[in-house]
Design a protein around this motif. Structure first.
Motif, PDB file in Angstrom:
ATOM      1  N   GLU A 139       0.897  -0.978   0.121  1.00 57.65           N
ATOM      2  CA  GLU A 139      -0.076  -0.199   0.173  1.00 57.65           C
ATOM      3  C   GLU A 139       0.837   1.245  -0.309  1.00 57.65           C
ATOM      4  OE1 GLU A 139      -3.479   2.067   2.702  1.00 57.65           O
ATOM      5  OE2 GLU A 139      -1.877   1.055   3.517  1.00 57.65           O
ATOM      6  N   PRO A 140       0.586   1.800  -0.929  1.00 61.54           N
ATOM      7  CA  PRO A 140       1.324   3.057  -0.440  1.00 61.54           C
ATOM      8  C   PRO A 140       1.282   4.329   0.051  1.00 61.54           C
ATOM      9  CG  PRO A 140       0.819   3.102  -2.672  1.00 61.54           C
ATOM     10  CD  PRO A 140      -0.504   2.074  -1.831  1.00 61.54           C
ATOM     11  N   PHE A 141       1.470   4.887   0.898  1.00 59.71           N
ATOM     12  CA  PHE A 141       1.121   6.292   1.849  1.00 59.71           C
ATOM     13  C   PHE A 141       0.347   7.016   1.499  1.00 59.71           C
ATOM     14  CE2 PHE A 141       5.162   4.061   4.253  1.00 59.71           C
ATOM     15  CZ  PHE A 141       4.531   3.747   5.608  1.00 59.71           C
ATOM     16  N   SER A 142      -0.182   7.485   2.349  1.00 58.41           N
ATOM     17  CA  SER A 142      -1.281   8.760   1.573  1.00 58.41           C
ATOM     18  C   SER A 142      -0.588  10.076   1.686  1.00 58.41           C
ATOM     19  CB  SER A 142      -2.283   8.922   2.325  1.00 58.41           C
ATOM     20  OG  SER A 142      -2.770  10.118   2.392  1.00 58.41           O
ATOM     21  N   TRP A 143      -1.247  10.779   0.915  1.00 63.69           N
ATOM     22  CA  TRP A 143      -0.500  12.619   0.381  1.00 63.69           C
ATOM     23  C   TRP A 143      -0.328  12.928   1.964  1.00 63.69           C
ATOM     24  CZ3 TRP A 143      -3.833  13.977  -3.570  1.00 63.69           C
ATOM     25  CH2 TRP A 143      -3.901  13.457  -4.961  1.00 63.69           C
ATOM     26  N   PHE A 144      -1.756  12.173   2.795  1.00 59.71           N
ATOM     27  CA  PHE A 144      -1.530  13.722   3.717  1.00 59.71           C
ATOM     28  C   PHE A 144      -0.898  12.607   5.017  1.00 59.71           C
ATOM     29  CE2 PHE A 144      -4.821  15.402   1.374  1.00 59.71           C
ATOM     30  CZ  PHE A 144      -4.941  16.035   1.441  1.00 59.71           C
ATOM     31  N   GLY A 145       0.127  13.267   4.950  1.00 63.64           N
ATOM     32  CA  GLY A 145       0.945  12.242   6.322  1.00 63.64           C
ATOM     33  C   GLY A 145       1.032  11.475   6.625  1.00 63.64           C
ATOM     34  N   GLU A 146       2.113  11.015   5.403  1.00 59.68           N
ATOM     35  CA  GLU A 146       2.273   9.372   5.486  1.00 59.68           C
ATOM     36  C   GLU A 146       1.330   7.867   5.600  1.00 59.68           C
ATOM     37  OE1 GLU A 146       5.365   7.986   3.187  1.00 59.68           O
ATOM     38  OE2 GLU A 146       4.588   9.478   2.280  1.00 59.68           O
ATOM     39  N   ARG A 147       0.445   8.736   5.573  1.00 59.62           N
ATOM     40  CA  ARG A 147      -0.455   7.250   6.828  1.00 59.62           C
ATOM     41  C   ARG A 147      -0.894   5.969   5.832  1.00 59.62           C
ATOM     42  NH1 ARG A 147      -4.634  10.487   6.272  1.00 59.62           N
ATOM     43  NH2 ARG A 147      -6.400  10.391   5.245  1.00 59.62           N
ATOM     44  N   ALA A 148      -0.596   4.906   6.550  1.00 58.22           N
ATOM     45  CA  ALA A 148      -1.137   4.045   5.671  1.00 58.22           C
ATOM     46  C   ALA A 148      -2.830   3.392   6.139  1.00 58.22           C
ATOM     47  CB  ALA A 148       0.444   2.841   6.116  1.00 58.22           C
ATOM     48  N   ALA A 149      -3.179   4.059   5.340  1.00 57.23           N
ATOM     49  CA  ALA A 149      -4.912   3.750   6.125  1.00 57.23           C
ATOM     50  C   ALA A 149      -4.924   1.794   6.126  1.00 57.23           C
ATOM     51  CB  ALA A 149      -5.928   4.394   4.914  1.00 57.23           C
ATOM     52  N   GLY A 150      -4.724   1.135   5.103  1.00 60.67           N
ATOM     53  CA  GLY A 150      -5.136  -0.260   4.855  1.00 60.67           C
ATOM     54  C   GLY A 150      -5.173  -0.600   5.619  1.00 60.67           C
ATOM     55  N   TRP A 151      -3.576  -0.458   6.232  1.00 59.18           N
ATOM     56  CA  TRP A 151      -3.021  -0.520   7.470  1.00 59.18           C
ATOM     57  C   TRP A 151      -3.558  -0.680   8.655  1.00 59.18           C
ATOM     58  CZ3 TRP A 151       0.308  -3.937   9.746  1.00 59.18           C
ATOM     59  CH2 TRP A 151       0.827  -3.991  11.296  1.00 59.18           C
ATOM     60  N   ILE A 152      -4.214   0.692   8.561  1.00 61.80           N
ATOM     61  CA  ILE A 152      -5.224   1.162   9.443  1.00 61.80           C
ATOM     62  C   ILE A 152      -6.238   0.236  10.195  1.00 61.80           C
ATOM     63  CG2 ILE A 152      -6.208   2.931  10.893  1.00 61.80           C
ATOM     64  CD1 ILE A 152      -3.465   4.675  10.091  1.00 61.80           C
ATOM     65  N   LEU A 153      -6.862  -0.500   8.959  1.00 63.16           N
ATOM     66  CA  LEU A 153      -8.424  -0.908   9.078  1.00 63.16           C
ATOM     67  C   LEU A 153      -8.239  -2.153   9.264  1.00 63.16           C
ATOM     68  CD1 LEU A 153      -9.530   1.226   6.422  1.00 63.16           C
ATOM     69  CD2 LEU A 153     -10.708   1.124   8.374  1.00 63.16           C
ATOM     70  N   THR A 154      -7.248  -3.187   8.967  1.00 64.27           N
ATOM     71  CA  THR A 154      -6.941  -4.109   8.246  1.00 64.27           C
ATOM     72  C   THR A 154      -6.110  -4.917  10.280  1.00 64.27           C
ATOM     73  OG1 THR A 154      -5.461  -4.355   6.353  1.00 64.27           O
ATOM     74  CG2 THR A 154      -7.936  -4.651   6.689  1.00 64.27           C
ATOM     75  N   ARG A 155      -5.023  -3.787  10.197  1.00 64.59           N
ATOM     76  CA  ARG A 155      -3.578  -4.266  10.904  1.00 64.59           C
ATOM     77  C   ARG A 155      -4.157  -5.387  11.922  1.00 64.59           C
ATOM     78  NH1 ARG A 155      -3.117   1.506  14.104  1.00 64.59           N
ATOM     79  NH2 ARG A 155      -5.138   1.500  14.254  1.00 64.59           N
ATOM     80  N   ASP A 156      -4.988  -5.564  13.100  1.00 67.18           N
ATOM     81  CA  ASP A 156      -5.154  -7.234  13.707  1.00 67.18           C
ATOM     82  C   ASP A 156      -5.035  -8.301  12.642  1.00 67.18           C
ATOM     83  OD1 ASP A 156      -5.390  -5.579  16.029  1.00 67.18           O
ATOM     84  OD2 ASP A 156      -7.275  -4.855  16.394  1.00 67.18           O
ATOM     85  N   TYR A 157      -6.518  -7.885  11.728  1.00 64.85           N
ATOM     86  CA  TYR A 157      -6.082  -9.198  10.849  1.00 64.85           C
ATOM     87  C   TYR A 157      -5.413  -9.709  10.388  1.00 64.85           C
ATOM     88  CZ  TYR A 157      -7.460 -11.771   6.048  1.00 64.85           C
ATOM     89  OH  TYR A 157      -7.431 -12.973   5.662  1.00 64.85           O
ATOM     90  N   LEU A 158      -4.675  -8.512   9.953  1.00 64.36           N
ATOM     91  CA  LEU A 158      -3.257  -9.301   9.478  1.00 64.36           C
ATOM     92  C   LEU A 158      -2.651 -10.388  10.305  1.00 64.36           C
ATOM     93  CD1 LEU A 158      -2.419  -5.633   6.839  1.00 64.36           C
ATOM     94  CD2 LEU A 158      -3.465  -7.633   6.241  1.00 64.36           C
ATOM     95  N   THR A 159      -2.293  -9.181  11.269  1.00 65.05           N
ATOM     96  CA  THR A 159      -1.308  -9.881  12.371  1.00 65.05           C
ATOM     97  C   THR A 159      -2.305 -10.779  13.144  1.00 65.05           C
ATOM     98  OG1 THR A 159      -2.555  -8.172  14.026  1.00 65.05           O
ATOM     99  CG2 THR A 159       0.494  -7.989  12.627  1.00 65.05           C
TER     100      THR A 159
END
Length: 506
Positions: free
Chosen positions: A114-134
């Protein structure tokens, strides 16, 4: 962000283009150059966007059995215009963060990029799925697609005064300049090609990085090549999935629309990307074509788009109909009701957004409460369903579209909520009306809800206990439909409390 006017494209036109439109077919398969990768020297600070840094991306990685590393990625990639022309092959230097299981035996074979966002270099996909991913043993790679601040920043079209409100609000948290201010020693080497006179989208300078497609493809090739001593050393990477949310989702529409999936391949002919999921962006909203099906769909690979309620309203009011789902090609669209475009939990580094009651309607009752429901749960379930489609051949569920009446949605008179779409438990058994800023005009980026007063809750459900029982039933239905994972259902609590049945919110 101010958006270029969008041209609605009829579904029949989209499908005609897919089945054989005026665009030339994708170029014959080729392999890009392998990029170079070097670990970023430790300067005593945590990297930007680190999951170890307190903030919206934080996760106790050690407790989850994960580790995080940062690398420079450099190479030569094509700089491509919005209409698919290569202007030049140019060098670039960027960076990426990889989060992976510390024990290779836990790795499930799939890397999410996932590319980091323009604004503040956040990874929205990570934020939304990190519990599932790990939980499931994925590796995650977030990477930077950015430029040095040009003379006229294309992210912020100027107004009559020579600047814009968006530039005043967000100008300090975009581009490589923001990253260098954050940590100069770490991010001084970063650079990519841009010329605001040669790269246009919708008649204006293109806000998307011209080398975005090539950098993304080269990163995927690197990860899937399993090179000794590389960032995935010790892991056997079998699949690379895109899971890109918010504005950078447009990159993947361009990538597919221009035939890059067919054109750029692994040296042995395999695809670079094995599945595409994007969310919380209506393609063309920032600028360009408002198509909803790429002209060159990937063969045998899912293309999945997830709309929050906000993007759903965008397409309804613009008169853009979503295409029907299909299994050949593998196409899915989901309109997830009761989920917003942005939450406070999604903000990037140094990003500050005004609250709804600080906008243009401070006393409007619909402008007081943000959505606080766990949107990450249906989104994680959809990612899991896409994974099963790839690995096991089990098609993702199909869901009815939101009900429309012309260029307006249909709302149920009893609940006040939109009819149709994916309906999480808090929409099946609602305790609030869910709205978008497009409807309320609160004047902020957030979407809002109007909680039911205690009298309405009692009239609808009788008691808190009866409501809680119905909420549990809704969770079971959602699991059966494929929009909630059983392990997440066990942790999902009713949205309203017993106190909400006794007295109104203050």
């Amino acid at each position: 962000m101010a958006a270029v006017a969008i041209r609605a494209v009829a579904l029949s036109t989209w499908m005609a283009l897919y089945l054989g439109g005026p665009l030339a077919g994708p170029a014959r398969a080729q392999t890009l150059s392998m990029p170079r990768v070097e670990m970023v020297p430790d300067d005593g600070q945590l990297p930007l966007s680190s999951a170890r840094r307190p903030g919206t991306e934080y996760l106790d990685l050690a407790r989850r059995g994960y580790e995080e590393q940062e690398y420079y990625l450099s190479g030569v990639a094509p700089a491509i215009t919005a209409d698919g022309r290569t202007v030049a092959d140019a060098p670039y230097v960027t960076r990426f963060l990889i989060r992976k299981p510390s024990d290779p035996a836990r790795f499930n074979g799939t890397v999410i990029i996932e590319p980091f966002s323009w604004f503040g270099e956040r990874a929205a996909g990570w934020i939304l799925t990190r519990d599932y991913l790990t939980r499931r043993g994925y590796a995650f790679v977030g990477y930077t697609l950015n430029i040095n601040a040009p003379r006229h920043d294309p992210k912020f079209p100027v107004d009559a005064g020579g600047t814009s409100e968006d530039a005043r609000r967000y100008g300090n948290i975009v581009n490589f300049d923001f990253m260098r201010r954050f940590d100069y020693a770490r991010y001084a080497p970063l650079g990519s090609y841009y010329d605001d006179r040669r790269f246009l989208r919708g008649g204006l300078p293109d806000p998307f990085v011209p080398q975005a497609q090539g950098i993304s493809a080269e990163l995927a090739m690197l990860l899937k090549s399993n090179l000794p001593g590389g960032p995935t050393a010790g892991l056997k990477v079998e699949r690379v999935y895109v899971n890109t949310w918010a504005v950078n989702a447009q990159i993947w529409m361009d990538y597919l629309d221009q035939g890059r999936h067919q054109q750029w391949r692994m040296p042995d002919g395999r695809p670079l990307i094995d599945a595409y999921m994007t969310g919380r962006l209506a393609y063309g909203e920032v600028a360009g074509d408002a198509i909803r099906v790429p002209r060159h769909m990937p063969e045998g690979v899912p293309f999945v788009t997830v709309f929050s309620q906000s993007e759903t309203l965008h397409d309804v009011t613009e008169g853009i109909a979503l295409p029907p789902d299909s299994d050949a090609p593998r196409l899915r669209y989901y309109e997830v009701m009761g989920t917003p475009h942005l939450r406070k939990a999604d903000l990037g580094t140094d990003e500050v957004e005004p609250m709804p009651n600080e906008g243009g309607k401070p006393n409007d009752p619909r402008c007081q409460y943000l959505y606080d429901e766990p949107a990450e749960l249906p989104f994680s379930a959809l990612l899991d369903a896409m994974d099963r489609w790839v690995r096991l051949g089990v098609p993702m569920p199909r869901e009815q579209r939101v009900a429309r009446r012309g260029r307006a949605v249909v709302r149920d008179q009893a609940t006040g909520n939109i009819v149709g779409g994916v309906r999480p438990p808090w929409i099946m058994v609602p305790t609030a009306e869910y709205w978008t800023d497009a409807e309320t005009g609160c004047g902020v980026v957030y979407d809002t809800k109007l909680p039911y007063p205690a009298s309405r809750l009692r009239a609808r459900y009788g008691s808190y206990a009866a409501y809680a029982r119905r909420f549990d039933q809704a969770k079971r239905r959602s699991v059966a439909q494929g929009y909630l994972l059983p392990e997440d259902a066990a942790m999902l609590k009713p949205i309203a409390s017993a106190d909400d049945f006794r007295s109104d919110r203050r």
